[in-house]
Design a protein around this motif. Structure first.
Motif, PDB file in Angstrom:
ATOM      1  N   THR A  94       0.818  -1.217   0.000  1.00 32.05           N
ATOM      2  CA  THR A  94       0.000   0.000   0.000  1.00 32.05           C
ATOM      3  C   THR A  94       0.849   1.264   0.000  1.00 32.05           C
ATOM      4  O   THR A  94       0.329   2.353  -0.187  1.00 32.05           O
ATOM      5  N   ALA A  95       2.149   1.144   0.242  1.00 34.26           N
ATOM      6  CA  ALA A  95       2.974   2.351   0.390  1.00 34.26           C
ATOM      7  C   ALA A  95       3.020   3.174  -0.889  1.00 34.26           C
ATOM      8  O   ALA A  95       2.987   2.635  -1.993  1.00 34.26           O
ATOM      9  N   VAL A  97       5.392   4.867  -2.895  1.00 35.62           N
ATOM     10  CA  VAL A  97       6.847   4.874  -3.057  1.00 35.62           C
ATOM     11  C   VAL A  97       7.201   5.948  -4.084  1.00 35.62           C
ATOM     12  O   VAL A  97       6.579   6.008  -5.146  1.00 35.62           O
ATOM     13  N   ALA A  98       8.190   6.766  -3.761  1.00 39.36           N
ATOM     14  CA  ALA A  98       8.597   7.818  -4.711  1.00 39.36           C
ATOM     15  C   ALA A  98       9.088   7.160  -5.996  1.00 39.36           C
ATOM     16  O   ALA A  98       9.853   6.199  -5.957  1.00 39.36           O
ATOM     17  N   ASP A  99       8.616   7.655  -7.120  1.00 38.98           N
ATOM     18  CA  ASP A  99       9.066   7.113  -8.405  1.00 38.98           C
ATOM     19  C   ASP A  99      10.512   7.506  -8.681  1.00 38.98           C
ATOM     20  O   ASP A  99      11.239   6.788  -9.343  1.00 38.98           O
ATOM     21  N   ILE A 129       9.257  -1.784  -6.596  1.00 38.36           N
ATOM     22  CA  ILE A 129       9.308  -2.901  -5.642  1.00 38.36           C
ATOM     23  C   ILE A 129       8.203  -3.908  -5.945  1.00 38.36           C
ATOM     24  O   ILE A 129       8.445  -5.115  -6.018  1.00 38.36           O
TER      25      ILE A 129
HETATM   26  O1  C5P Z   1       3.131   2.890 -10.467  1.00 37.29           O
HETATM   27  P1  C5P Z   1       2.441   3.287  -9.201  1.00 37.29           P
HETATM   28  O2  C5P Z   1       3.312   4.073  -8.291  1.00 37.29           O
HETATM   29  O3  C5P Z   1       1.096   3.914  -9.401  1.00 37.29           O
HETATM   30  O4  C5P Z   1       2.145   1.881  -8.506  1.00 37.29           O
HETATM   31  C1  C5P Z   1       1.598   1.817  -7.228  1.00 37.29           C
HETATM   32  C2  C5P Z   1       1.829   0.465  -6.633  1.00 37.29           C
HETATM   33  O5  C5P Z   1       3.188   0.056  -6.834  1.00 37.29           O
HETATM   34  C3  C5P Z   1       1.661   0.459  -5.138  1.00 37.29           C
HETATM   35  O6  C5P Z   1       1.261  -0.849  -4.738  1.00 37.29           O
HETATM   36  C4  C5P Z   1       3.047   0.802  -4.628  1.00 37.29           C
HETATM   37  O7  C5P Z   1       3.241   0.355  -3.308  1.00 37.29           O
HETATM   38  C5  C5P Z   1       3.912   0.062  -5.622  1.00 37.29           C
HETATM   39  N1  C5P Z   1       5.199   0.685  -5.933  1.00 37.29           N
HETATM   40  C6  C5P Z   1       6.374   0.072  -5.514  1.00 37.29           C
HETATM   41  N2  C5P Z   1       7.591   0.627  -5.832  1.00 37.29           N
HETATM   42  C7  C5P Z   1       7.671   1.760  -6.561  1.00 37.29           C
HETATM   43  C8  C5P Z   1       6.485   2.397  -7.006  1.00 37.29           C
HETATM   44  C9  C5P Z   1       5.276   1.845  -6.646  1.00 37.29           C
HETATM   45  O8  C5P Z   1       6.303  -0.960  -4.855  1.00 37.29           O
HETATM   46  N3  C5P Z   1       8.860   2.273  -6.862  1.00 37.29           N
END
Ligand code: C5P
Length: 228
Positions: A94-95, A97-99, A129
């Motif tokens: 659910t986090a 996460v900064a792109d 992740i």
């Molecule tokens: O691509 P977006 O950020 O919209 O995707 C959201 C989903 O991907 C969430 O479940 C988020 O926790 C996960 N995510 C991740 N690592 C990243 C970006 C998003 O695990 N760098």
């Protein structure tokens, strides 16, 4: 919730929002409070699951009856989730996460006196992740992603969700409508759960605890049907 239908299951939940440092006193962040992830973790634990919560900068207290691993950056969250994933059956990311993160972190505070009228930030992409965990998952693991979207149109929202589920390769995607006044930092939430085949499994609106309950009910059905 008095049901103990999650006894014997090991659940990994990521929650909160990562902070990507620019210098010792500043970061790039987002408005995720961690409420929905904490609600899912708490409700899985209440239903008997063994829960590990990877928590990034929560604005709400972490529940007491589960293991909490504190992280701050996407890199830390990546390292902890990668380490912990193999020991868990259900992974719920659910986090927020900064792109992207700054390419370099300044040793000392960035000052306007030295920088002048314009400051250009150079950012580089963080690892995805969820995508990595979905790609390396065992057949018996269930990987659930979240998508925070501002799209107001229902059909377009679902179409975006389906595309994201494909891209990420997860088993279920929870599409979460967010905006200035809904989703992040609010207790009310609205989610649509999209299944692997692209169908809409459930739509639920309510406070984050009731949304958590609806998500866990649906996942429990999946686990039963697929004999996970
Ligand atoms: O691509 P977006 O950020 O919209 O995707 C959201 C989903 O991907 C969430 O479940 C988020 O926790 C996960 N995510 C991740 N690592 C990243 C970006 C998003 O695990 N760098």
């Amino acid at each position: 919730d008095s049901r103990r239908d999650w006894v014997g299951r090991k659940v990994l939940v990521s929650a909160g929002g990562t902070r990507e440092p620019l210098d010792p006193v500043r970061f790039l962040g987002n408005r995720s409070s961690g409420r929905q992830g904490v609600a899912i973790a708490a409700s899985a634990a209440a239903r008997g699951a063994q829960v590990t919560l990877v928590a990034a900068n929560l604005e709400v207290p972490a529940p007491a009856n589960l293991e909490v691993i504190q992280v701050s950056t996407a890199a830390e969250m990546h390292a902890e989730c990668t380490r912990l994933a193999p020991e868990h059956d259900i992974i719920v990311m659910t986090a927020a996460v900064a792109d992207y993160r700054p390419v370099t972190v300044a040793e000392g505070k960035i000052t306007k006196e030295e920088t002048g009228d314009e400051l250009t930030l150079h950012l580089t992409k963080n690892p995805d992740i969820l995508r990595e965990l979905a790609a390396s998952k065992r057949p018996d693991q269930l990987v659930v992603g979240f998508a925070a979207e501002t799209e107001p149109n229902d059909e377009k929202l679902l179409a975006r969700g389906r595309a994201k589920l494909q891209r990420k390769g997860c088993d279920v995607l929870a599409v979460n409508r967010v905006g200035w006044n809904e989703g992040f930092q609010h207790d009310e939430n609205e989610i649509s759960l999209i299944a692997r085949d692209g169908s809409l499994a459930v739509r639920h609106a309510g406070n984050k605890m009731s949304v958590a309950g609806a998500i866990l009910d649906t996942l429990a059905e999946y686990l039963r049907d697929s004999a996970h």
